[in-house]
Design a protein around this motif. Structure first.
Motif, short mmCIF file in Angstrom:
data_model
loop_
_atom_site.label_atom_id
_atom_site.label_comp_id
_atom_site.label_asym_id
_atom_site.label_seq_id
_atom_site.Cartn_x
_atom_site.Cartn_y
_atom_site.Cartn_z
N SER A 144 0.84 -1.20 0.00
CA SER A 144 0.00 0.00 0.00
C SER A 144 0.87 1.25 0.00
CB SER A 144 -0.92 -0.01 1.22
OG SER A 144 -1.86 1.05 1.18
N TYR A 145 0.22 2.41 0.05
CA TYR A 145 0.94 3.68 0.14
C TYR A 145 1.56 3.81 1.53
CZ TYR A 145 -1.66 4.90 -4.07
OH TYR A 145 -2.17 4.91 -5.34
N LEU A 146 2.74 4.42 1.57
CA LEU A 146 3.46 4.54 2.83
C LEU A 146 3.49 5.95 3.39
CD1 LEU A 146 6.59 2.28 2.16
CD2 LEU A 146 4.34 1.62 3.03
N ASP A 147 3.39 6.97 2.54
CA ASP A 147 3.66 8.34 3.00
C ASP A 147 2.59 9.35 2.65
OD1 ASP A 147 4.06 8.44 0.29
OD2 ASP A 147 6.13 9.16 0.38
N ASN A 148 1.36 8.86 2.44
CA ASN A 148 0.29 9.80 2.06
C ASN A 148 -0.73 9.97 3.17
OD1 ASN A 148 -1.27 11.46 0.21
ND2 ASN A 148 -2.68 9.73 0.08
N GLU A 149 -1.24 8.87 3.72
CA GLU A 149 -2.20 8.90 4.82
C GLU A 149 -1.68 8.05 5.97
OE1 GLU A 149 -6.12 9.49 1.90
OE2 GLU A 149 -5.97 7.69 3.15
N PRO A 150 -2.11 8.33 7.21
CA PRO A 150 -1.53 7.64 8.38
C PRO A 150 -1.63 6.12 8.28
CG PRO A 150 -2.88 9.50 9.07
CD PRO A 150 -3.12 9.32 7.60
N LEU A 151 -0.55 5.44 8.69
CA LEU A 151 -0.51 3.98 8.65
C LEU A 151 -0.76 3.35 10.02
CD1 LEU A 151 2.62 3.32 6.38
CD2 LEU A 151 0.21 3.08 5.76
N GLY A 152 -0.50 4.10 11.09
CA GLY A 152 -0.58 3.51 12.41
C GLY A 152 0.72 2.80 12.75
N ARG A 153 0.64 1.88 13.69
CA ARG A 153 1.83 1.20 14.21
C ARG A 153 2.13 -0.05 13.39
NH1 ARG A 153 3.21 -2.08 18.92
NH2 ARG A 153 5.21 -1.35 19.79
N VAL A 154 2.90 0.12 12.33
CA VAL A 154 3.27 -0.98 11.45
C VAL A 154 4.75 -0.86 11.09
CG1 VAL A 154 0.95 -1.21 10.44
CG2 VAL A 154 2.61 0.35 9.39
N THR A 155 5.25 -1.91 10.48
CA THR A 155 6.59 -1.92 9.90
C THR A 155 6.46 -1.86 8.40
OG1 THR A 155 7.42 -3.27 11.73
CG2 THR A 155 8.74 -3.24 9.72
N ASN A 156 7.30 -1.10 7.72
CA ASN A 156 7.14 -0.99 6.27
C ASN A 156 8.48 -0.99 5.54
OD1 ASN A 156 7.97 1.98 5.69
ND2 ASN A 156 6.52 2.16 7.39
N VAL A 157 8.41 -1.35 4.28
CA VAL A 157 9.56 -1.36 3.38
C VAL A 157 9.14 -0.73 2.06
CG1 VAL A 157 11.14 -2.82 2.04
CG2 VAL A 157 10.59 -3.42 4.40
N GLY A 158 9.77 0.37 1.66
CA GLY A 158 9.43 1.03 0.42
C GLY A 158 9.89 0.24 -0.79
N LEU A 159 9.04 0.18 -1.84
CA LEU A 159 9.39 -0.52 -3.07
C LEU A 159 9.61 0.42 -4.25
CD1 LEU A 159 6.95 -3.60 -2.97
CD2 LEU A 159 9.35 -3.49 -2.26
N TYR A 160 8.71 1.41 -4.41
CA TYR A 160 8.82 2.31 -5.56
C TYR A 160 7.97 3.55 -5.30
CZ TYR A 160 4.17 0.59 -6.88
OH TYR A 160 2.84 0.26 -6.87
N ARG A 161 8.16 4.55 -6.16
CA ARG A 161 7.32 5.76 -6.09
C ARG A 161 6.37 5.76 -7.28
NH1 ARG A 161 7.99 9.17 -2.18
NH2 ARG A 161 9.84 8.97 -0.85
N GLU A 162 5.12 6.06 -7.00
CA GLU A 162 4.06 5.94 -8.00
C GLU A 162 3.99 7.19 -8.87
OE1 GLU A 162 0.01 3.84 -7.27
OE2 GLU A 162 -0.34 5.98 -6.97
N THR A 163 4.23 7.04 -10.15
CA THR A 163 4.06 8.12 -11.13
C THR A 163 2.88 7.78 -12.02
OG1 THR A 163 5.64 7.04 -12.64
CG2 THR A 163 6.51 8.70 -11.11
N TYR A 164 2.33 8.79 -12.70
CA TYR A 164 1.06 8.61 -13.39
C TYR A 164 1.15 8.83 -14.90
CZ TYR A 164 -0.67 8.59 -8.69
OH TYR A 164 -0.86 8.27 -7.38
N THR A 165 0.28 8.12 -15.61
CA THR A 165 0.18 8.25 -17.05
C THR A 165 -1.29 8.35 -17.46
OG1 THR A 165 0.17 5.83 -17.27
CG2 THR A 165 2.29 6.95 -17.53
#
Length: 294
Positions: A144-165
């Motif tokens: 899911s998204y990591l840095d747009n809306e609050p995630l709460g108490r979780v562990t995360n690993v970033g994969l990519y940044r979403e660009t649009y077409t």
């Protein structure tokens, strides 16, 4: 005791005895008996009963938090012991936002290739549902998204940044262009994801930054439906670059990079905050780090 706690968690989630029983593959009388036995063991009433499920009592709400912790710990211990005997094995329930399904497939395929005894169940859900499913133990990990809306108490690993077409039919007025920007779409008939999807909320912010009110008479929670509409009619849609390339392949469509807008948001793995993670989840998150695109 663990089985009865799992029954209680399922009932709290489904809020219906029949649906909870179905989700566990047991009969409704078996579920009702299990809940009554749990109440007798704890010495408190957990569920308000009438002709139907009436909600949890205050004691039930408190017990639910503990039940999730106990069941989660028991599953983690089981997975650790299985890994000791058999190596990495079992089934991972992966809840994924629709726009990241191609990445989920890539991640699961490459991980399974290295660990053939690990199976995956990949479920398409909204970002809110992804977090809820992790909390309620319906999913082991999310994408899911990591840095747009609050995630709460979780562990995360970033994969990519979403660009649009922009995806449009090859006969569309914009199809001859090499690129487009958000302001170009002021009068374009669009089909977009539904507002409950975080992707749609991000797209709306991009339009707001461009001073544009999008025209979107068709909405869906399925990216496949969006692209099908673009193939069939005078529509256009907006999709992440990776998803657009996959769905537009072999179709009479054009994919145009969209310039401008808000900074790209990061998408990645989201797991319960626990130490240690199960061996499979720890290995999967390490695998995600190795696949990540800066």
């Amino acid at each position: 005791m663990i089985a009865k706690l799992e029954m209680f968690i399922a009932l709290a989630r489904e809020r219906h005895f029949g649906r909870a029983a179905d989700s566990l593959g047991i009969t409704q009388p078996t579920l009702s008996t299990g809940i009554k036995q749990l109440e007798a063991h704890l010495g408190v009433k957990l569920v308000q009963r009438g002709s139907r499920f009436g909600g949890l009592t205050p004691e039930g709400q408190h017990t639910l938090l503990a039940a999730r912790q106990i069941v989660g710990d028991a599953r983690r211990l089981r997975d650790e012991m299985r890994a000791t005997r058999l190596g990495l094995s079992g089934k991972v329930r992966l809840a994924v936002i629709p726009t990241a399904l191609t990445w989920a497939s890539r991640l699961a395929t490459s991980f399974n290739r290295q660990n053939p005894n690990v199976e995956f169940s990949i479920l398409s859900r909204s970002s809110h549902e992804v977090l809820t499913m992790i909390e309620t133990l319906e999913a082991d990990i999310g994408l899911s998204y990591l840095d747009n809306e609050p995630l709460g108490r979780v562990t995360n690993v970033g994969l990519y940044r979403e660009t649009y077409t922009l995806v449009c039919h090859e006969t569309h007025p914009l199809a001859a262009r090499a690129r487009a920007n958000w302001a170009d779409l002021a009068d374009v008939q669009l089909c977009l994801l539904t507002p409950d999807m975080q992707n749609r909320r991000i797209i709306n912010r991009n339009f707001m930054e461009a001073g544009v009110t999008p025209l979107s008479p068709i909405e869906s929670n399925s990216t496949v439906v969006l692209v099908s509409n673009v193939v069939a009619g005078p529509w256009a849609t907006i999709l992440p670059t990776d998803m657009a390339a996959f769905l537009a392949a072999g179709q009479p469509l054009r994919v145009l990079p969209l310039d401008g807008g808000v900074p790209a948001h990061q998408v990645g793995l989201v797991a319960p905050h626990q130490e240690p993670q199960t061996p499979v989840l720890q290995a999967l998150m390490t695998h995600g780090r190795d696949m990540a695109i800066d």
